[in-house]
Design a protein around this motif. Sequence first.
Motif, short mmCIF file in Angstrom:
data_model
loop_
_atom_site.label_atom_id
_atom_site.label_comp_id
_atom_site.label_asym_id
_atom_site.label_seq_id
_atom_site.Cartn_x
_atom_site.Cartn_y
_atom_site.Cartn_z
N ARG A 170 0.82 -1.24 -0.01
CA ARG A 170 -0.02 -0.07 0.08
C ARG A 170 0.93 1.13 0.04
NH1 ARG A 170 -2.48 -0.97 4.33
NH2 ARG A 170 -3.96 -2.20 3.44
N LYS A 171 1.96 1.44 0.63
CA LYS A 171 2.79 2.33 0.76
C LYS A 171 3.44 2.80 -0.64
CE LYS A 171 6.21 5.02 1.96
NZ LYS A 171 6.17 6.58 2.49
N VAL A 172 3.92 1.72 -1.36
CA VAL A 172 4.67 1.73 -2.62
C VAL A 172 3.39 2.31 -3.66
CG1 VAL A 172 5.23 0.70 -4.57
CG2 VAL A 172 6.16 0.09 -2.60
N ARG A 173 2.09 1.78 -3.74
CA ARG A 173 0.90 2.31 -4.49
C ARG A 173 0.54 3.58 -4.04
NH1 ARG A 173 -3.96 -1.79 -4.24
NH2 ARG A 173 -4.66 0.06 -5.33
N ARG A 174 0.64 4.06 -2.98
CA ARG A 174 0.15 5.43 -2.45
C ARG A 174 1.42 6.50 -2.87
NH1 ARG A 174 -2.93 4.73 3.25
NH2 ARG A 174 -4.98 3.83 2.30
N SER A 175 2.60 5.99 -2.88
CA SER A 175 3.64 7.11 -3.03
C SER A 175 3.47 7.23 -4.62
CB SER A 175 4.97 6.46 -2.67
OG SER A 175 5.15 6.39 -1.20
N THR A 176 3.46 6.05 -5.36
CA THR A 176 3.53 6.16 -6.90
C THR A 176 2.32 6.87 -7.36
OG1 THR A 176 2.76 3.97 -6.99
CG2 THR A 176 5.27 4.23 -7.32
N GLN A 177 1.21 6.73 -6.84
CA GLN A 177 0.08 7.53 -7.11
C GLN A 177 0.06 8.87 -6.91
OE1 GLN A 177 -2.99 5.34 -5.12
NE2 GLN A 177 -3.10 3.85 -6.57
N LEU A 178 0.89 9.14 -5.75
CA LEU A 178 1.09 10.59 -5.24
C LEU A 178 1.86 11.34 -6.19
CD1 LEU A 178 0.72 13.20 -3.43
CD2 LEU A 178 2.37 11.90 -1.91
N CYS A 179 3.07 10.60 -6.81
CA CYS A 179 3.92 11.11 -7.63
C CYS A 179 3.31 11.43 -8.90
CB CYS A 179 5.20 10.20 -7.76
SG CYS A 179 6.31 10.57 -9.03
N LEU A 180 2.44 10.58 -9.38
CA LEU A 180 1.84 10.86 -10.53
C LEU A 180 0.63 12.10 -10.41
CD1 LEU A 180 1.41 7.22 -11.93
CD2 LEU A 180 3.08 8.75 -12.67
N GLY A 181 -0.04 12.08 -9.40
CA GLY A 181 -0.84 13.20 -9.25
C GLY A 181 -0.05 14.55 -9.09
N LEU A 182 1.10 14.41 -8.39
CA LEU A 182 1.92 15.77 -8.56
C LEU A 182 2.49 16.21 -9.91
CD1 LEU A 182 4.00 14.95 -5.30
CD2 LEU A 182 2.20 16.80 -5.33
N VAL A 183 2.59 15.20 -10.58
CA VAL A 183 3.04 15.24 -12.01
C VAL A 183 2.00 16.15 -12.72
CG1 VAL A 183 3.46 14.48 -14.40
CG2 VAL A 183 4.67 13.57 -12.33
N ARG A 184 0.81 15.98 -12.59
CA ARG A 184 -0.30 16.45 -13.22
C ARG A 184 -0.59 17.92 -12.41
NH1 ARG A 184 -2.01 14.61 -18.27
NH2 ARG A 184 -4.14 15.39 -17.68
N SER A 185 -0.45 18.09 -11.28
CA SER A 185 -0.88 19.41 -10.70
C SER A 185 0.26 20.43 -10.44
CB SER A 185 -1.52 18.95 -9.37
OG SER A 185 -0.74 18.30 -8.48
N THR A 186 1.40 19.82 -10.44
CA THR A 186 2.36 20.80 -10.41
C THR A 186 3.49 21.12 -11.30
OG1 THR A 186 4.00 19.27 -9.49
CG2 THR A 186 2.47 20.06 -7.77
N MET A 187 3.38 20.34 -12.53
CA MET A 187 4.32 20.58 -13.62
C MET A 187 3.54 21.41 -14.78
SD MET A 187 6.45 17.04 -14.07
CE MET A 187 6.98 17.58 -15.71
N LEU A 188 4.47 22.17 -15.66
CA LEU A 188 3.85 22.87 -16.76
C LEU A 188 3.40 21.65 -17.43
CD1 LEU A 188 6.66 25.53 -17.51
CD2 LEU A 188 4.27 26.02 -16.65
N HIS A 189 2.11 21.74 -18.28
CA HIS A 189 1.65 20.92 -19.14
C HIS A 189 2.19 21.38 -20.57
CE1 HIS A 189 -1.91 19.12 -16.90
NE2 HIS A 189 -1.00 19.47 -16.01
N ASP A 190 3.55 21.03 -20.69
CA ASP A 190 4.35 21.24 -21.85
C ASP A 190 5.09 20.07 -22.47
OD1 ASP A 190 6.15 21.20 -19.84
OD2 ASP A 190 7.22 22.90 -20.19
N GLU A 191 6.02 20.13 -23.25
CA GLU A 191 6.35 18.95 -23.92
C GLU A 191 6.99 17.81 -23.00
OE1 GLU A 191 9.34 19.62 -27.07
OE2 GLU A 191 7.53 19.56 -28.84
N PRO A 192 7.64 18.36 -22.04
CA PRO A 192 8.41 17.18 -21.05
C PRO A 192 7.24 16.44 -20.29
CG PRO A 192 9.74 19.21 -20.92
CD PRO A 192 8.53 19.54 -21.70
#
Length: 331
Positions: free
Chosen positions: A137-159
């Motif tokens: 569960r720890k691994v799943r939540r950490s990776t899910q949080l990581c992917l959520g942060l990608v969508r919510s904190t990064m510029l939605h550009d080419e990278p």
Amino acid sequence: MISRVADNCFWFGRYVERAESTARLLAVTRELVFDADLPPEQCWQPLVIVSGELPTLLERDGAAAVGQGEVVQRYITWNPDNGVSLLNSVRAAREIARTIREVLSIEVWEEVNELYLWISDGASEAAYANHREDFYRKVRRSTQLCLGLVRSTMLHDEPMRFLWLGVMLERVGQTARILDMHHHTLSPATEAGDSQQRLVELNLWLSLLRACSGFDGFMKRHRGRVSREGLVSFLVFESQFPRSLRYCLRSALGILGQLYPPGCGDGVGVESLASLEALCRWLDKNESATRTTSIHDLLTNVVDRSSALCSIIQREMLGPERPSHTEATAQ
């Protein structure tokens, strides 16, 4: 954007998604052993098969090992020689994140780095030994949080587009492998058996639905009516469920279209777009193929073609393919 950065973004997304999916597979298989009326070896061997590691594990530990839960879990979780192990996926994601710090947000970097530090020290080993479900569960939540942060904190550009393209294509293959656990877990006698055996099959599909975090969505969409046909259709074809094959393929197609719109002039991306469009059309044409006898062939085709698509993208847009990246083979 230089190809090296695009390649690293693409593989960072794939490795984070792969780590989350591996934790899902391990957790749901443990639940099957405890809850399903099936022998342990009938639960653990399919996990090894869909991970593409059956030949290696047979050569390494012998035929008896594939039915032993502790041997399989340790191999899939910790083995440094297993290219798709949970440990290797987290390590690779963190190493790539270190090389593309300039395009990741600080929040994404901190989360993947914290997961790497945790899984590399004794605390994670203790959690694995004493609280296995909490470990996964720890691994799943950490990776899910990581992917959520990608969508919510990064510029939605080419990278971010290359990163999310990696996530979507990896999710296609991993979701198909999770669903194909059904084919490898149930024997022909079970599939053609009496009502009790049919109940075992339905419970297995429900377990796979939970492994994809689709239980609530399915129940809302089907108003609590549970059937094998409905479960398969939801996990493969539901266009509004973010882990279904159709949703992921269409999302990947949309991202590729943004990266390389028609008429961009240099011809790059043409083969990738054509291959992905053909796979989407093929899946649409096979929407009626939800019978037990055909779903395995459909899933195997999706795994093979999505893997080939990733190779095309690598060759066409990202530069030479990395020899260290192990692709799980469809069985």
